[in-house]
Design a protein around this motif. Structure first.
Motif, PDB file in Angstrom:
ATOM      1  N   UNK A  54       0.806  -1.223   0.000  1.00 58.61           N
ATOM      2  CA  UNK A  54       0.000   0.000   0.000  1.00 58.61           C
ATOM      3  C   UNK A  54       0.839   1.274   0.000  1.00 58.61           C
ATOM      4  N   UNK A  55       2.143   1.130   0.250  1.00 63.69           N
ATOM      5  CA  UNK A  55       3.010   2.314   0.377  1.00 63.69           C
ATOM      6  C   UNK A  55       2.989   3.200  -0.865  1.00 63.69           C
ATOM      7  N   UNK A  56       3.067   2.654  -2.108  1.00 66.08           N
ATOM      8  CA  UNK A  56       3.010   3.524  -3.289  1.00 66.08           C
ATOM      9  C   UNK A  56       1.730   4.361  -3.346  1.00 66.08           C
ATOM     10  N   UNK A  57       0.613   3.799  -2.910  1.00 64.09           N
ATOM     11  CA  UNK A  57      -0.642   4.563  -2.895  1.00 64.09           C
ATOM     12  C   UNK A  57      -0.581   5.691  -1.870  1.00 64.09           C
ATOM     13  N   UNK A  58       0.026   5.401  -0.708  1.00 67.32           N
ATOM     14  CA  UNK A  58       0.181   6.437   0.302  1.00 67.32           C
ATOM     15  C   UNK A  58       1.071   7.554  -0.214  1.00 67.32           C
ATOM     16  N   UNK A  59       2.125   7.195  -0.950  1.00 70.01           N
ATOM     17  CA  UNK A  59       3.049   8.191  -1.487  1.00 70.01           C
ATOM     18  C   UNK A  59       2.334   9.098  -2.483  1.00 70.01           C
ATOM     19  N   UNK A 103      -0.434  14.789  -3.262  1.00 71.50           N
ATOM     20  CA  UNK A 103      -1.585  15.697  -3.384  1.00 71.50           C
ATOM     21  C   UNK A 103      -1.719  16.595  -2.143  1.00 71.50           C
ATOM     22  N   UNK A 104      -1.548  16.000  -0.973  1.00 73.03           N
ATOM     23  CA  UNK A 104      -1.676  16.774   0.264  1.00 73.03           C
ATOM     24  C   UNK A 104      -0.584  17.827   0.360  1.00 73.03           C
ATOM     25  N   UNK A 105       0.654  17.430   0.073  1.00 71.20           N
ATOM     26  CA  UNK A 105       1.776  18.371   0.172  1.00 71.20           C
ATOM     27  C   UNK A 105       1.632  19.506  -0.833  1.00 71.20           C
ATOM     28  N   UNK A 106       1.214  19.180  -2.037  1.00 76.64           N
ATOM     29  CA  UNK A 106       1.058  20.219  -3.061  1.00 76.64           C
ATOM     30  C   UNK A 106      -0.046  21.207  -2.657  1.00 76.64           C
ATOM     31  N   UNK A 107      -1.155  20.676  -2.098  1.00 67.01           N
ATOM     32  CA  UNK A 107      -2.266  21.534  -1.701  1.00 67.01           C
ATOM     33  C   UNK A 107      -1.879  22.463  -0.556  1.00 67.01           C
ATOM     34  N   UNK A 144       4.510   9.966 -10.584  1.00 72.71           N
ATOM     35  CA  UNK A 144       5.949   9.714 -10.467  1.00 72.71           C
ATOM     36  C   UNK A 144       6.278   9.131  -9.092  1.00 72.71           C
ATOM     37  N   UNK A 145       5.628   9.676  -8.069  1.00 75.51           N
ATOM     38  CA  UNK A 145       5.854   9.151  -6.724  1.00 75.51           C
ATOM     39  C   UNK A 145       5.352   7.726  -6.582  1.00 75.51           C
ATOM     40  N   UNK A 146       4.190   7.454  -7.180  1.00 77.62           N
ATOM     41  CA  UNK A 146       3.612   6.116  -7.101  1.00 77.62           C
ATOM     42  C   UNK A 146       4.538   5.074  -7.724  1.00 77.62           C
ATOM     43  N   UNK A 147       4.994   5.322  -8.967  1.00 77.76           N
ATOM     44  CA  UNK A 147       5.826   4.333  -9.660  1.00 77.76           C
ATOM     45  C   UNK A 147       7.207   4.208  -9.033  1.00 77.76           C
ATOM     46  N   UNK A 148       7.718   5.316  -8.474  1.00 74.94           N
ATOM     47  CA  UNK A 148       9.021   5.255  -7.800  1.00 74.94           C
ATOM     48  C   UNK A 148       8.948   4.365  -6.567  1.00 74.94           C
ATOM     49  N   UNK A 149       7.891   4.559  -5.758  1.00 73.10           N
ATOM     50  CA  UNK A 149       7.747   3.767  -4.541  1.00 73.10           C
ATOM     51  C   UNK A 149       7.341   2.330  -4.847  1.00 73.10           C
ATOM     52  N   UNK A 150       6.683   2.102  -5.990  1.00 77.16           N
ATOM     53  CA  UNK A 150       6.314   0.728  -6.330  1.00 77.16           C
ATOM     54  C   UNK A 150       7.547  -0.102  -6.653  1.00 77.16           C
TER      55      UNK A 150
END
Length: 238
Positions: free
Chosen positions: A28-33, A38-42, A62-68
């Motif tokens: 689940x970590x890539x989904x959390x990333x 979104x939260x950080x950008x907002x 990019x964050x999702x695929x990097x963490x995956x």
């Protein structure tokens, strides 16, 4: 040096049901990333223009695929029901299902026994057992010939192998454990020979048919002067 455990070729029709399948559980970590992007950008930048949504979407992907790549998940073996093709004959279906189950348990026990010599013998036992059930599948009328084999010899053999596996896992090589394990090891040759004899007995009818056909063929060839002796006689008369 330990021998490499080998398996017989599985080209027969009666195969043990493979009740476990490999499944990859995604992390689940890539989904959390991605959500964190979104939260950080907002919190740090405005998020009300179409271009803002496009930018944060790219960043989150990019964050999702990097963490995956860093957290690909884990592989698990899970039980899965197997669809078993039935013949329509209740007795035969029972024999086939029991045969598959015995073969599955034999293989499972073998996987838990590290001794390469005994493992090789169990592989031979599995191969002969599969051939017996294959022949019964092709010749349903011979089911009565293996009733004692299925009702006593096969389950008792499996019981001995399971007992051996349990003893071997104790990690204690006491007199009782070593003696019992040795008895099972010595018995395996006798069991394999008995199983091979059971398979051979199933071909008794075929052997009689072949012998009868050969006898009739030899008689007819001799009467027509086409046997080896007949050719010799014809040649001497010329």
């Amino acid at each position: 040096m330990n021998e490499k455990k080998t398996r017989p070729q599985r080209s027969m029709q009666i195969q043990p049901e493979e009740t476990k399948v490999k499944v990859i559980r995604p992390s689940p970590i890539p989904f959390y990333a991605a959500a964190a992007c979104w939260v950080a950008y907002a919190l740090l930048l405005p998020l009300y223009r179409l271009t803002d949504f496009f930018i944060v979407t790219c960043i989150s992907l990019a964050g999702y695929f990097s963490f995956r790549k860093l957290f690909p998940g884990k592989t698990e073996m899970i039980e899965e029901p197997v669809q078993v093709e039935e013949t329509g004959d209740k007795t035969m279906d029972t024999v086939i299902n029991e045969g598959r189950e015995y073969l599955r348990q034999i293989r499972e026990v073998n996987d838990g026994i590290p001794d390469p010599v005994l493992s090789k013998k169990i592989c031979r036992l599995e191969d002969v057992t599969r051939k017996i059930f294959d022949h019964i599948l092709q010749n349903p009328k011979k089911v009565p010939q293996i009733r004692k084999f299925m009702g006593y010899y096969l389950p008792t053999t499996l019981k001995l192998l399971k007992a051996y596996e349990t003893l071997d896992k104790q990690g204690v090589k006491g007199e009782n454990i070593l003696s019992s394990m040795h008895d099972v090891e010595m018995m395996m040759d006798t069991i394999i020979a008995a199983f091979e004899k059971q398979l051979d007995n199933l071909f008794q009818e075929e052997a009689l048919d072949i012998s009868s056909d050969i006898s009739v063929l030899e008689t007819m060839l001799a009467q027509e002067g086409l046997s080896a002796g007949g050719f010799s006689e014809q040649a001497s008369q010329k």
